[in-house]
Write an enzyme that holds these catalytic residues in place. Structure first.
Site, PDB file in Angstrom:
ATOM      1  N   LEU A  69     -42.335 -21.676  24.370  1.00 19.63           N
ATOM      2  CA  LEU A  69     -41.325 -21.897  23.588  1.00 19.63           C
ATOM      3  C   LEU A  69     -41.603 -21.578  22.120  1.00 19.63           C
ATOM      4  CD1 LEU A  69     -40.946 -25.823  24.576  1.00 19.63           C
ATOM      5  CD2 LEU A  69     -39.301 -24.241  24.841  1.00 19.63           C
ATOM      6  N   SER A 135     -46.108 -40.599  21.706  1.00 18.03           N
ATOM      7  CA  SER A 135     -47.204 -41.654  22.214  1.00 18.03           C
ATOM      8  C   SER A 135     -47.699 -42.479  21.755  1.00 18.03           C
ATOM      9  CB  SER A 135     -48.345 -40.480  22.559  1.00 18.03           C
ATOM     10  OG  SER A 135     -49.470 -41.105  22.804  1.00 18.03           O
ATOM     11  N   TYR A 160     -54.621 -33.590  18.583  1.00 17.00           N
ATOM     12  CA  TYR A 160     -53.567 -33.975  19.521  1.00 17.00           C
ATOM     13  C   TYR A 160     -52.700 -35.120  19.138  1.00 17.00           C
ATOM     14  CZ  TYR A 160     -51.101 -36.146  23.145  1.00 17.00           C
ATOM     15  OH  TYR A 160     -49.975 -36.745  23.895  1.00 17.00           O
ATOM     16  N   LYS A 164     -48.289 -35.212  17.625  1.00 16.41           N
ATOM     17  CA  LYS A 164     -47.432 -36.130  17.763  1.00 16.41           C
ATOM     18  C   LYS A 164     -46.895 -36.773  16.758  1.00 16.41           C
ATOM     19  CE  LYS A 164     -47.025 -35.381  21.987  1.00 16.41           C
ATOM     20  NZ  LYS A 164     -45.746 -34.654  22.688  1.00 16.41           N
ATOM     21  N   ASN A 210     -57.881 -38.795  33.179  1.00 18.58           N
ATOM     22  CA  ASN A 210     -57.122 -39.897  33.168  1.00 18.58           C
ATOM     23  C   ASN A 210     -57.849 -40.877  34.290  1.00 18.58           C
ATOM     24  OD1 ASN A 210     -54.641 -38.065  31.934  1.00 18.58           O
ATOM     25  ND2 ASN A 210     -55.227 -39.669  30.662  1.00 18.58           N
ATOM     26  N   LEU A 211     -57.591 -42.173  33.918  1.00 20.55           N
ATOM     27  CA  LEU A 211     -57.914 -43.198  34.876  1.00 20.55           C
ATOM     28  C   LEU A 211     -57.253 -43.158  36.313  1.00 20.55           C
ATOM     29  CD1 LEU A 211     -59.915 -45.569  35.407  1.00 20.55           C
ATOM     30  CD2 LEU A 211     -57.787 -46.984  34.659  1.00 20.55           C
ATOM     31  N   ARG A 306     -66.698 -44.353  26.423  1.00 23.10           N
ATOM     32  CA  ARG A 306     -66.375 -42.851  26.022  1.00 23.10           C
ATOM     33  C   ARG A 306     -65.766 -42.672  24.667  1.00 23.10           C
ATOM     34  NH1 ARG A 306     -61.005 -40.577  29.175  1.00 23.10           N
ATOM     35  NH2 ARG A 306     -59.870 -42.185  28.011  1.00 23.10           N
ATOM     36  N   PRO A 307     -66.493 -41.777  23.894  1.00 22.93           N
ATOM     37  CA  PRO A 307     -66.413 -41.867  22.336  1.00 22.93           C
ATOM     38  C   PRO A 307     -64.636 -41.270  22.272  1.00 22.93           C
ATOM     39  CG  PRO A 307     -68.041 -39.996  23.254  1.00 22.93           C
ATOM     40  CD  PRO A 307     -67.440 -40.607  24.349  1.00 22.93           C
TER      41      PRO A 307
END
Ligand code: WQD
Length: 350
Positions: A69, A135, A160, A164, A210-211, A306-307
């Protein structure tokens, strides 16, 4: 009988990132409503075989452009080929928080460059409607829970997250200058699960961040153990809390948002909605749900925090409930069940 979906029939919609996780599930829901879907995706983080999955569910393989794009000439080519486009649903973006810290310019160039190109081409070709993939990350760690759309947008914790926030600002400013256009930004909480047919689902590259994919990959034997990042948070069981919603519920919300725009039922030409269940679930509760529905004892261990993780966040989805007449319908257990069905399918296990 009146067909409530009538206004959507025969519309042609570009879905950017349509071979990705949320994009592909949304493409399925759009096609089910009679919409002609055109996908643009550079396959940076997705696979061409997803189109076969969409066809297996809907009977239709959407037209597909393997284009970036950020390349305006390629975008022009799509419009030249396709003719009139009624709306764009924009998913395509880089999405890894950790990677964005290491490669900020790539994130800014890709995520913002693609959005700016789309907004420019919308004006040039008279596309009036845009649905944007945003998000809950824009809220950072909120002071008051659950978060509403008017909760403060905190300074982004990663490039990131900033793409958004900036993306929403770019859309807001552009819509303010263009009364003939309208956009809806959808702020997702934590999408999980897969299509119940197991023809499409999440396809993480390499080790999942991701979990839920980490849970299913551990259960199938691809990962030795799941690390639970911290059990000393200020939450009832000490693990972090999120709002996990099923990806098909999330996909349906895009169809509803699109319909709202196409029918001109929007209250302003830039609207924002939280999409979540409204219920916070801890990491340990998510694991318990997976174990309950699959009967598998998951190999997991408590590890260091987790930082960058946020302690707890969940949505107040009442605006979407009221204005979009949307709410989640698929439970956490059902979500885990579909995630597991998908994992088994892609590993060729029954
Ligand atoms: C969920 C919970 C982890 C993996 C997501 C997106 C991100 C952003 C916000 C998207 C956390 C814990 C995880 C593991 C664990 N938005 N966990 N062990 O952090 O909410 O981020 O939403 O636009 O891009 O990724 O989701 O699935 O990474 O983590 O204990 O191996 O699971 O600490 O509490 P998160 P997640």
């Amino acid at each position: 009988m009146v067909n409530l979906l009538e206004p959507l029939m025969k519309k042609k919609v570009i879905v950017t990132g349509g071979t990705g996780y949320i994009g592909s599930h949304t493409a399925v829901e759009l096609i089910a409503c009679g919409i002609e879907v055109v996908i643009i995706d550079n396959l940076y983080n997705s696979d061409i075989t997803v189109l076969d999955g969409i066809r297996a569910i809907t009977g239709i393989r959407p037209r597909f452009y393997e284009y970036d794009l950020c390349d305006m000439a390629k975008l022009e080519e799509v419009f030249a080929n396709e003719g009139k486009i009624d709306a764009i649903i924009h998913f395509a973006a880089y999405k890894a928080v950790g990677e964005s810290v290491k490669k900020p310019l790539e994130y800014y160039r890709n995520n913002l460059g693609s959005l700016i190109n789309l907004l420019a081409i919308m004006e040039k070709h008279g596309v009036a409607s845009l649905v944007f993939s945003s998000s809950c990350t824009v809220y950072g760690q909120p002071e008051i829970l659950p978060v509403t759309e008017s909760s403060p947008v905190k300074e982004a914790a990663s490039p990131y997250g900033y793409t958004k926030q900036a993306g929403e600002t770019i859309i807001r400013d552009t819509m303010a200058a263009r009364p003939e256009q309208k956009a809806i930004s959808l702020r997702y909480f934590n999408p999980i699960g897969a299509h119940p047919t197991a023809h499409i689902g999440e396809l993480p590259r390499g080790v999942p961040e991701n979990l839920v994919p980490f849970i299913t990959q551990t259960a199938i034997g691809l990962r030795e153990e799941l690390k639970v990042f911290g059990n000393d948070y200020d939450t009832p069981d000490g693990s972090c809390i999120r709002d996990y919603l099923h990806v098909v519920d999330l996909a349906r919300a895009h169809v509803i948002a699109l319909k709202r725009l196409l029918e001109g039922r929007n209250n302003s030409n830039f609207e924002i909605f939280n999409l979540g269940t409204g219920t916070g679930v801890s990491v340990l509760e998510a694991i318990a749900s997976f174990e309950r529905v699959t009967g598998i004892k998951l190999n997991y261990q408590i590890a260091a925090r987790r930082p960058g993780d946020i302690e707890k966040i969940w949505a107040d989805p009442s605006l979407a409930n009221k204005e979009l007449d949307w709410k989640t319908e698929i439970t956490l257990d059902e979500s885990m069940e579909t995630a597991w069905r998908w994992e088994k399918k892609i590993r060729n296990q029954s």
